[in-house]
Design a protein around this motif. Structure first.
Motif, PDB file in Angstrom:
ATOM      1  N   ASP A  55       1.718   5.480   0.204  1.00  0.00           N
ATOM      2  CA  ASP A  55       1.439   6.469   1.244  1.00  0.00           C
ATOM      3  C   ASP A  55       0.037   7.077   1.110  1.00  0.00           C
ATOM      4  O   ASP A  55      -0.678   7.237   2.100  1.00  0.00           O
ATOM      5  CB  ASP A  55       2.497   7.571   1.206  1.00  0.00           C
TER       6      ASP A  55
ATOM      7  N   ASN B 140      -7.628  -0.814  -1.505  1.00  0.00           N
ATOM      8  CA  ASN B 140      -7.299  -1.123  -0.112  1.00  0.00           C
ATOM      9  C   ASN B 140      -8.074  -2.335   0.385  1.00  0.00           C
ATOM     10  O   ASN B 140      -7.529  -3.192   1.074  1.00  0.00           O
ATOM     11  CB  ASN B 140      -7.589   0.081   0.788  1.00  0.00           C
TER      12      ASN B 140
ATOM     13  N   ARG C  88      -2.543   4.680   2.262  1.00  0.00           N
ATOM     14  CA  ARG C  88      -2.562   4.612   3.726  1.00  0.00           C
ATOM     15  C   ARG C  88      -3.392   5.759   4.305  1.00  0.00           C
ATOM     16  O   ARG C  88      -4.137   5.578   5.262  1.00  0.00           O
ATOM     17  CB  ARG C  88      -1.137   4.657   4.287  1.00  0.00           C
ATOM     18  N   GLN C  89      -3.260   6.941   3.714  1.00  0.00           N
ATOM     19  CA  GLN C  89      -4.045   8.085   4.175  1.00  0.00           C
ATOM     20  C   GLN C  89      -5.542   7.845   3.969  1.00  0.00           C
ATOM     21  O   GLN C  89      -6.362   8.163   4.834  1.00  0.00           O
ATOM     22  CB  GLN C  89      -3.619   9.361   3.455  1.00  0.00           C
TER      23      GLN C  89
ATOM     24  N   ASP D  69      -1.815  -2.562  -4.197  1.00  0.00           N
ATOM     25  CA  ASP D  69      -1.075  -1.304  -4.267  1.00  0.00           C
ATOM     26  C   ASP D  69      -1.346  -0.709  -5.653  1.00  0.00           C
ATOM     27  O   ASP D  69      -0.985  -1.299  -6.671  1.00  0.00           O
ATOM     28  CB  ASP D  69       0.418  -1.564  -4.059  1.00  0.00           C
TER      29      ASP D  69
ATOM     30  N   MET E 275       0.862  -1.175   0.000  1.00  0.00           N
ATOM     31  CA  MET E 275       0.000   0.000   0.000  1.00  0.00           C
ATOM     32  C   MET E 275       0.905   1.234   0.000  1.00  0.00           C
ATOM     33  O   MET E 275       1.800   1.351   0.829  1.00  0.00           O
ATOM     34  CB  MET E 275      -0.895  -0.032   1.238  1.00  0.00           C
TER      35      MET E 275
ATOM     36  N   ASP F 297      -6.939   4.905   3.836  1.00  0.00           N
ATOM     37  CA  ASP F 297      -7.278   3.853   4.790  1.00  0.00           C
ATOM     38  C   ASP F 297      -7.546   4.437   6.176  1.00  0.00           C
ATOM     39  O   ASP F 297      -8.540   4.081   6.825  1.00  0.00           O
ATOM     40  CB  ASP F 297      -6.142   2.824   4.848  1.00  0.00           C
ATOM     41  N   GLU F 298      -6.681   5.333   6.623  1.00  0.00           N
ATOM     42  CA  GLU F 298      -6.868   5.967   7.933  1.00  0.00           C
ATOM     43  C   GLU F 298      -8.172   6.752   7.988  1.00  0.00           C
ATOM     44  O   GLU F 298      -8.920   6.671   8.968  1.00  0.00           O
ATOM     45  CB  GLU F 298      -5.687   6.891   8.247  1.00  0.00           C
TER      46      GLU F 298
END
Length: 96
Positions: free
Chosen positions: A3, A70, A6-7, A75, A1, A9-10
């Motif tokens: 960056d 995700n 990841r953002q 990725d 994944m 996902d958060e």
């Protein structure tokens, strides 16, 4: 994944988690429709539009696609690199 994923996902986890796969697909299709509308306006086919709105809609498409990626553990940048290689091989093989 990557960056950016990841953002996403958060943020999605802050909002309570991912939707189901087909709900996310529906959201992606909706965002693609909004992108199409903006492109039609910018190109003068359907009123008048602003190029910055096309950029915003592309971002929304990428967000919706990131959610699906995700969910499935994909990725996006790796998938894109593989697609570029696939098209390069295919198109080089078919050129005279």
């Amino acid at each position: 994944m990557n960056d950016e994923q990841r953002q996403v996902d958060e943020l999605i986890k802050e909002f309570g988690g991912y939707w189901g796969p087909f709900e996310m697909l529906t959201a992606l299709v909706e965002e693609l429709g909004e992108l199409a509308d903006e492109m039609l306006m910018v190109e003068g086919v359907k009123g008048r539009g602003k190029p910055e709105r096309v950029k915003e809609e592309i971002g929304d498409v990428m967000f919706a696609l990131s959610c699906i990626a995700n969910y499935y553990g994909v990725d996006l940048m790796e998938a894109l690199r593989k697609s570029i290689q696939k098209y390069r091989r295919r198109d080089l093989a078919s050129s005279p």
